[in-house]
Design an enzyme around this catalytic site. Sequence first.
Site, mmCIF file in Angstrom:
data_model
loop_
_atom_site.group_PDB
_atom_site.id
_atom_site.type_symbol
_atom_site.label_atom_id
_atom_site.label_comp_id
_atom_site.label_asym_id
_atom_site.label_seq_id
_atom_site.Cartn_x
_atom_site.Cartn_y
_atom_site.Cartn_z
ATOM 1 N N VAL A 42 0.626 -0.950 -0.008
ATOM 2 C CA VAL A 42 0.209 -0.069 0.084
ATOM 3 C C VAL A 42 0.995 1.251 -0.046
ATOM 4 O O VAL A 42 0.586 2.293 -0.848
ATOM 5 C CB VAL A 42 -1.118 -0.180 1.092
ATOM 6 C CG1 VAL A 42 -1.608 1.294 1.509
ATOM 7 C CG2 VAL A 42 -2.100 -1.193 1.102
ATOM 8 N N VAL A 140 -19.486 -11.713 -4.773
ATOM 9 C CA VAL A 140 -19.875 -12.754 -5.703
ATOM 10 C C VAL A 140 -18.625 -13.619 -5.932
ATOM 11 O O VAL A 140 -17.512 -13.665 -6.331
ATOM 12 C CB VAL A 140 -19.926 -12.118 -7.321
ATOM 13 C CG1 VAL A 140 -20.170 -13.090 -8.408
ATOM 14 C CG2 VAL A 140 -20.860 -11.046 -7.342
ATOM 15 N N LYS A 213 -26.394 -12.584 -6.842
ATOM 16 C CA LYS A 213 -24.904 -12.630 -7.567
ATOM 17 C C LYS A 213 -25.255 -12.218 -9.148
ATOM 18 O O LYS A 213 -24.491 -11.729 -9.552
ATOM 19 C CB LYS A 213 -24.318 -13.736 -7.155
ATOM 20 C CG LYS A 213 -23.987 -14.013 -5.460
ATOM 21 C CD LYS A 213 -23.426 -15.531 -5.387
ATOM 22 C CE LYS A 213 -23.165 -15.677 -4.326
ATOM 23 N NZ LYS A 213 -22.808 -16.736 -3.455
ATOM 24 N N GLY A 310 -16.651 -19.841 2.515
ATOM 25 C CA GLY A 310 -15.362 -20.103 3.363
ATOM 26 C C GLY A 310 -14.769 -18.996 3.642
ATOM 27 O O GLY A 310 -14.583 -17.944 3.042
HETATM 28 N N1 HSE Z 1 -24.244 -19.807 0.459
HETATM 29 C C1 HSE Z 1 -23.338 -19.466 -0.325
HETATM 30 C C2 HSE Z 1 -23.187 -20.787 -1.395
HETATM 31 C C3 HSE Z 1 -22.112 -18.753 0.122
HETATM 32 O O1 HSE Z 1 -23.428 -21.821 -0.851
HETATM 33 O O2 HSE Z 1 -22.301 -20.525 -2.244
HETATM 34 C C4 HSE Z 1 -22.470 -17.459 0.282
HETATM 35 O O3 HSE Z 1 -22.753 -16.701 -0.820
#
Ligand code: HSE
Length: 441
Positions: A42, A140, A213, A310
Site C-alpha cells: 500500500v 460474488v 449474484k 468459506g
Molecule cells: N451460501 C453461499 C453458497 C455462499 O453456498 O455458495 C455465500 O454466498
Amino acid sequence: MTNTTGPASAQPIRVALLGCGVVGSQVARMIESRSDDVAARVGRRVELAGIAVAHPDRPRQGLDSRLFTDDPTGLVNRDDIDIVIELIGGIDPARQLLTAALEKGHSVVTANKALLATHGTELHAVAEDHGVDLYYEAAVAGAIPIVRPLRESLVGDQITRVMGIVNGTTNYILDQMTTTGAGFDDALAQAQAKGYAEADPTADVEGYDAAAKAALLSTLAFHTRMRGDQVYREGITAITREDIAAARDMDCVIKLLAVCQASPDGISARVHPALVPAAHPLGGVSGAFNAVFVEAREAGHLMFLGPGAGGSPTASAVMGDLVTVARNLVRGVAGPPQDVYGEFPILPIAEVHTRFHLRLQVRDEPGVLAEVAKIFASHGVSLQTVQQSAVEGNDRVDGWSATLKILTHEARECDVKECVDELTGHHYVNSDPRVIRVEGM
Ligand code: HSE
C-alpha cells in the site's frame, strides 16, 4: 517476503470492521498477521481501529479485546476511520451503516450481495458523491476474482454472456445427486452435515443467493442496473433422480446456473437448473466449487474457477479490495465508479431464447408422435432430436407405454411454454411434461 523499508512513516490507514464471524475473524487476523506485506504493497501501514460485534466480551483468539465494540454506528462515525469493511450481511442495519460510512467520507469494502443487489445503485451514488470507493469482490463467488475482471480487465470488450455456478451449496447437492445417486433430501442433509447448507437452506436451494449474484454480474457485464428481484429465479428442490438420469443419457449434468445474456432486444438474467454438457467447462465443476464462464466478443471464452465461500477464500477477496482501496487512498484517487450508462431493456423470462429438454409419457399409438410434433410446429419451435423408448408386453400400463425425450433448437421461452400448456392434459399425454432448459450445448 517483505521489504520492511518500504512504507513511509505517515499516519496509518485505519480500518473499521463490522462483523467478526467466519470471514470477519479471518480478515482481522490477516490484517494483523500480514501487516508488513500489506504496508509494503500500500505504501502506508493499515491497521484495525475497531471491530463491531454483537458480543464484544466473547474471547477471540489473537485479537486485542480493546478493539471490540457493540456500537457499529459509533464506530463508522468515528473521525479516525478511513475504510469500513462490512461483513455482517443482510439489508438492515448494513444499509444504514454503509450509507453513514460513505457520507462520512470513508471508503467501503463489503461482501454483502443481498444489500448490493437491492440498494447498490443508491450506495454507489453516495460513494461517488463523496469521492470514495465501494468495492465488493467477495460478494460474488467468494475467492474468485470476477468483479474486478468485469469492472476493469474486460471493460474494453463487449460481453455477450456470463454463465455462472455461483452457489456452492446447490452445486454440492447436485453433484452428490449425480455421483452417488442420492435424492434431493438426502443430498441436502449431507450438505448440512458438511456445513455447506444452513439449517434453513431456502436462500441457497431456492436460488435467492444466486439471483443476487446474477444481478451484480449482469449490472457489471452490461452496464445496466439490475436488481435481484429483476432476475428470473427457480431453485433446485424439484430436481429428481429421473432428471439426473435423463441428463446422464445426454452426456450432460444438471447445474444451478446464473445466466446473464445480451440479445438484440435487451438483456436478461435468470437463475434455474439447467442441463450442461459434461464436457463443457461448467459441467466439470464439482463439489462446492464456484465457476464463472464469460463470453466476450474479442476475448472469446474465459473460465474463472475456485472456492466460492468459506472463511479464508472469502477473506482473500476482502483483503484484495482492502489493499486496492488503501492504495487509492494513498494516491488520493478513487476507483472506477459504477458504470450503468447502458440502460438496456431488461427482458422478461418469456422473451428469453434458449434450448429445452422435455420428457413426457405418451400413448404408444399411431399418430401420437405426429400430433406432438404438430404442436411444436404450430408454435414455431424447432426440434433437434426426438427419442422414443416404448415399453413392450406386460410392462405396458393402460397403454401409457412410451417416453418421449425431446431436445429443441433455440426457442423463445413463451413459445415452449405454450407447447407445454397444450401438451399438458392432452389425451395422448399421461403426465405433465418435464421441462429443463439446456445451456452451453
Ligand atoms: N451460501 C453461499 C453458497 C455462499 O453456498 O455458495 C455465500 O454466498
